[in-house]
Design a protein around this motif. Structure first.
Motif, PDB file in Angstrom:
ATOM      1  N   ASP A  46       0.976  -1.206  -0.077  1.00  0.00           N
ATOM      2  CA  ASP A  46       0.229   0.133   0.162  1.00  0.00           C
ATOM      3  C   ASP A  46       0.755   1.253   0.103  1.00  0.00           C
ATOM      4  OD1 ASP A  46      -2.690   1.292   0.317  1.00  0.00           O
ATOM      5  OD2 ASP A  46      -1.761   1.853   2.106  1.00  0.00           O
ATOM      6  N   HIS A  47       1.841   1.348   0.829  1.00  0.00           N
ATOM      7  CA  HIS A  47       2.840   2.435   0.831  1.00  0.00           C
ATOM      8  C   HIS A  47       3.719   2.624  -0.475  1.00  0.00           C
ATOM      9  CE1 HIS A  47       2.058   2.996   5.039  1.00  0.00           C
ATOM     10  NE2 HIS A  47       3.075   3.874   5.182  1.00  0.00           N
ATOM     11  N   LEU A  48       4.066   1.656  -1.285  1.00  0.00           N
ATOM     12  CA  LEU A  48       4.415   1.671  -2.521  1.00  0.00           C
ATOM     13  C   LEU A  48       3.699   1.921  -3.499  1.00  0.00           C
ATOM     14  CD1 LEU A  48       6.595  -1.659  -2.183  1.00  0.00           C
ATOM     15  CD2 LEU A  48       7.407   0.608  -2.339  1.00  0.00           C
ATOM     16  N   VAL A  49       2.428   1.410  -3.618  1.00  0.00           N
ATOM     17  CA  VAL A  49       1.481   1.926  -4.538  1.00  0.00           C
ATOM     18  C   VAL A  49       1.010   3.251  -4.604  1.00  0.00           C
ATOM     19  CG1 VAL A  49      -1.100   1.536  -5.269  1.00  0.00           C
ATOM     20  CG2 VAL A  49       0.445  -0.361  -5.069  1.00  0.00           C
ATOM     21  N   ASN A  50       0.877   3.726  -3.250  1.00  0.00           N
ATOM     22  CA  ASN A  50       0.298   5.153  -3.004  1.00  0.00           C
ATOM     23  C   ASN A  50       1.483   6.129  -2.770  1.00  0.00           C
ATOM     24  OD1 ASN A  50      -2.598   4.749  -3.058  1.00  0.00           O
ATOM     25  ND2 ASN A  50      -2.271   3.391  -1.530  1.00  0.00           N
ATOM     26  N   ASN A  51       2.737   5.850  -3.001  1.00  0.00           N
ATOM     27  CA  ASN A  51       3.856   6.728  -3.216  1.00  0.00           C
ATOM     28  C   ASN A  51       4.171   7.246  -1.559  1.00  0.00           C
ATOM     29  OD1 ASN A  51       4.394   6.780  -5.948  1.00  0.00           O
ATOM     30  ND2 ASN A  51       2.642   7.706  -6.319  1.00  0.00           N
ATOM     31  N   LYS A  52       4.024   6.455  -0.538  1.00  0.00           N
ATOM     32  CA  LYS A  52       4.132   6.912   0.559  1.00  0.00           C
ATOM     33  C   LYS A  52       5.612   6.874   0.994  1.00  0.00           C
ATOM     34  CE  LYS A  52      -0.519   5.771   2.226  1.00  0.00           C
ATOM     35  NZ  LYS A  52      -1.359   4.934   3.078  1.00  0.00           N
ATOM     36  N   ILE A  53       6.525   5.985   0.153  1.00  0.00           N
ATOM     37  CA  ILE A  53       7.770   5.859   0.391  1.00  0.00           C
ATOM     38  C   ILE A  53       8.418   6.546  -0.798  1.00  0.00           C
ATOM     39  CG2 ILE A  53       9.529   3.914   0.274  1.00  0.00           C
ATOM     40  CD1 ILE A  53       7.559   2.017   1.283  1.00  0.00           C
TER      41      ILE A  53
END
Length: 78
Positions: A46-53
């Motif tokens: 989820d973090h990767l898909v939503n550019n949270k990283i």
């Protein structure tokens, strides 16, 4: 510590975790346990898909096994 991925409660598997478990098993042959690793893996995805990283970051997903737990949840995972 990120607590956003355990809102359903301890040991409760949502469709998000089921999907993450299926995708990793089908693409990489890696089985996640339904209680801990599936929540953590879903959170990472989820973090990767939503550019949270930040792009270009080094990421380590530490799979701690927990395989016996999968048998307790076999009916929920089908």
């Amino acid at each position: 510590m990120i607590k956003d991925y355990d809102n359903a409660g301890y040991g409760v598997i949502t469709e998000n975790e089921k999907k993450a478990m299926r995708e990793l098993a089908q693409t990489e042959g890696i089985i996640l346990d339904p209680v801990y690793s599936s929540h953590a893996y879903y959170g990472m995805i989820d973090h990767l898909v939503n550019n949270k990283i930040e792009k270009g970051s080094n990421i380590l997903f530490w799979h701690t096994v927990g395989l016996p737990a999968i048998f307790c949840y076999s009916k929920e995972l089908t």
